[in-house]
Scaffold this active site. Structure first.
Site, PDB file in Angstrom:
ATOM      1  N   ASP A 421      -2.689  -6.279  -9.354  1.00 50.38           N
ATOM      2  CA  ASP A 421      -3.541  -5.085  -9.341  1.00 50.38           C
ATOM      3  C   ASP A 421      -4.944  -5.514  -8.920  1.00 50.38           C
ATOM      4  O   ASP A 421      -5.549  -6.409  -9.523  1.00 50.38           O
ATOM      5  CB  ASP A 421      -3.574  -4.431 -10.717  1.00 50.38           C
ATOM      6  N   ASN A 429     -13.768   1.514  -3.131  1.00 46.86           N
ATOM      7  CA  ASN A 429     -13.600   2.681  -2.259  1.00 46.86           C
ATOM      8  C   ASN A 429     -14.849   3.553  -2.273  1.00 46.86           C
ATOM      9  O   ASN A 429     -15.291   4.053  -1.231  1.00 46.86           O
ATOM     10  CB  ASN A 429     -12.386   3.510  -2.684  1.00 46.86           C
ATOM     11  N   ASP A 438      -8.703   0.333   2.564  1.00 50.13           N
ATOM     12  CA  ASP A 438      -7.406   0.142   3.244  1.00 50.13           C
ATOM     13  C   ASP A 438      -7.333  -1.257   3.858  1.00 50.13           C
ATOM     14  O   ASP A 438      -6.288  -1.920   3.805  1.00 50.13           O
ATOM     15  CB  ASP A 438      -7.227   1.198   4.334  1.00 50.13           C
ATOM     16  N   GLU A 464      -3.388   0.654  -5.616  1.00 49.61           N
ATOM     17  CA  GLU A 464      -3.809  -0.721  -5.379  1.00 49.61           C
ATOM     18  C   GLU A 464      -2.891  -1.733  -6.057  1.00 49.61           C
ATOM     19  O   GLU A 464      -3.233  -2.909  -6.173  1.00 49.61           O
ATOM     20  CB  GLU A 464      -5.247  -0.934  -5.862  1.00 49.61           C
TER      21      GLU A 464
END
Length: 555
Positions: A421, A429, A438, A464
């Protein structure tokens, strides 16, 4: 009237001939039956007039009956020709024009006989001789002998037609055509005796005309051949007719290389290649007829003629290139002596073109199937891949995990699962944008994939979160590899949009193994997920194994 015993055969012959004519007329759909009916009608008239000629004593009636009997005489010869043509499969030759030509001689005979100024040319003298019985002495004129020669020519024509057909017939048909030939003998012999007596004036037969009696015997024999022997069901199609209809070009060549016969298809082909050929091809040397053919085609034909074989021949024509299957067969007599050869050219142009088109269509279809298979494989691959990272998706992970779990339990080998993770991914983000997020996901996936062995599976679990499935890997090894990945992430920098440098990427790892931590796929996922959350609670950027304490953070 004068009646005597010798009149009985003529009366019986009349009844017999007309009886056969009625039977033949009723079965006129049978090949040859209508012609037989005409012949027997004439024979019956002939016999009846002969009977009347000998039964009356009045001179005028005697002369009338003698002229009238030729109403029947003139019907028999052309009727026999028509019968022979029908029986040998050439009934289509009996055209209206030919029948009209046949009618000329009978009409001319009647015109001469019944015209006083011309009658002496046929019957030079009709003299009544008194006595018991009263007789009629006949002297024949020149036209009578012309008529006789013409009649014999027609009868000979009919006999030759049947005899030639019999040579090529099957054994059963040969026997039946032999019956027809035998049926012609009685009237020929009877007429020959009658003419001989008239010519020599020996009066051995009391001037009786035996010809209708002979024909009266012929009628039942012909009827038996047609209706009793089943000839109408077995009438052969003559071989020359078959060659006329066959589409293959057929050439017959003698030992000297001369063309002796060619069917219409061969004649058309030869003239298609060389329109300047002479009107009559029979008798020409084959090399001369093929002089304008391409050298390759002539060589193929010459090679083929050395031995019985088959070959392909390509022949340019005004309509385009045509391809033939060329076959040669030697023609031998019964003693085995080679008399010539039979060449058959079967036009394969359309079939080969269709075959090549089919092959091309099949090749196109195979290419299309390969394309479809490739597209299906791509679709199948896309169905189990994450579109962003190209890692396997969760659907594939669920299936693969069950399969590898069953295999590990069956073989007793290890199976480990690493949950990954990314730390503070939402903040990344928000700060750098989703495009940078991304890029981080893609870069982390590639890092994990580069460190995976053959058979290891890297999957995007969601958001994620990533999962690495390690078949055959014990827990200690899985922990070491997870720690290695954690350290490698410290070196990873992802370019960020704008002037700021890319963020440092860290991740938390949870490791679970079979059989220490779980016995099922769902339990294994749950154990690894619990270890992952333990790593997050311990401060992130660390590796935690299910049932163990977290490792230290990165230095």
């Amino acid at each position: 009237m004068q009646l005597d015993w010798y009149l009985a055969p003529f009366a019986l012959a009349t009844l017999l001939a007309w009886g056969v004519a009625v039977v033949a007329w009723r079965r006129r759909q049978t090949p040859g039956a209508l012609a037989l009916a005409v012949v027997m009608l004439g024979v019956g008239l002939w016999s009846a007039m002969d009977f009347g000629q000998w039964a009356v004593t009045e001179p005028a009636l005697l002369r009338g009956f003698d002229r009238a009997l030729y109403l029947g005489v003139v019907l028999a010869p052309p009727g026999l020709v028509a019968l022979a043509q029908d029986l040998t499969g050439h009934g289509e030759r009996l055209t209206g024009r030919l029948l009209a030509l046949f009618a000329i001689e009978p009409l001319a005979v009647q015109l001469v006989l019944w015209t006083p100024e011309l009658g002496h040319l046929f019957l030079a003298r009709l003299q009544v001789q008194p006595g018991s019985p009263v007789e009629l002495a006949v002297t024949y004129g020149p036209l009578f002998w012309v008529h006789s020669l013409y009649s014999y020519a027609l009868i000979l024509w009919a006999l030759v037609t049947v005899a030639r057909a019999r040579r090529h017939a099957s054994p059963l048909l040969r026997r039946q055509l032999g019956t027809v030939l035998a049926a012609a003998l009685p009237p020929v012999l009877a007429n020959g005796l009658t003419l001989f007596e008239a010519r020599t004036q020996l009066a051995l037969l009391r001037n009786l005309d035996l010809t209708p009696l002979g024909f009266a015997l012929t009628g039942p024999i012909l009827a038996w051949a047609l209706f009793g022997q089943g000839m109408f069901d077995l009438v052969p199609v003559a071989r020359d007719r078959v060659l006329e209809l066959v589409r293959d070009a057929v050439l017959v060549v003698d030992r000297q290389g001369r063309l002796t016969d060619a069917n219409p298809a061969a004649d058309e082909l030869l003239r298609l290649v060389d329109p300047g050929l002479p009107p009559r091809l029979a008798g020409q040397r084959l090399e001369t007829l093929l002089a304008t053919w391409p050298p390759g085609a002539r060589r193929s034909l010459a090679t083929l003629r050395q031995a019985p074989a088959a070959d392909e021949l390509r022949l340019p024509t005004p309509s385009g290139l045509r391809r033939f299957e060329l076959r040669r067969s030697p023609l031998s007599d019964r003693r085995g002596r080679v008399l010539g050869e039979l060449l058959v050219l079967h036009d394969e142009t359309e079939r080969l073109a269709a075959q090549e088109a089919l092959a091309q269509a099949n090749a196109d279809l195979q290419r299309q199937l390969a394309t479809v298979a490739e597209l299906q494989a791509r679709l199948a691959e896309q169905a189990i891949r994450d579109p962003l990272t190209n890692a396997y998706n969760r659907r594939f992970l669920d299936r693969a995990l069950e399969e590898h779990l069953a295999e590990a339990q069956e073989r007793g080998t290890g199976l480990s699962l690493v949950f990954v993770d990314l730390d503070h991914f939402k903040a990344l983000n928000d700060t750098c944008g989703h495009a940078t997020g991304d890029q981080v996901l893609v870069a982390v996936t590639r890092l994990l994939d580069r460190g995976a062995r053959s058979g290891d599976l890297v999957c995007r679990y969601g958001g994620e979160e990533l999962v690495v499935l390690l078949p055959g890997t014990p827990k200690a090894t899985a922990l070491a590899r997870a720690e290695q990945w954690r350290r490698q992430l410290h070196q990873l920098r992802v370019p960020a949009a704008g002037p700021n440098s890319g963020p440092q990427v860290t991740a938390s790892f949870g490791v679970a193994s079979l059989p220490e931590d779980a016995c099922s796929a769902s339990a294994l996922l749950a154990a690894a997920d619990a270890a992952l959350y333990a790593a997050k609670r311990a401060g992130r950027d660390r590796v935690v194994a299910a049932g163990l304490t977290a490792t230290n953070a990165a230095p």
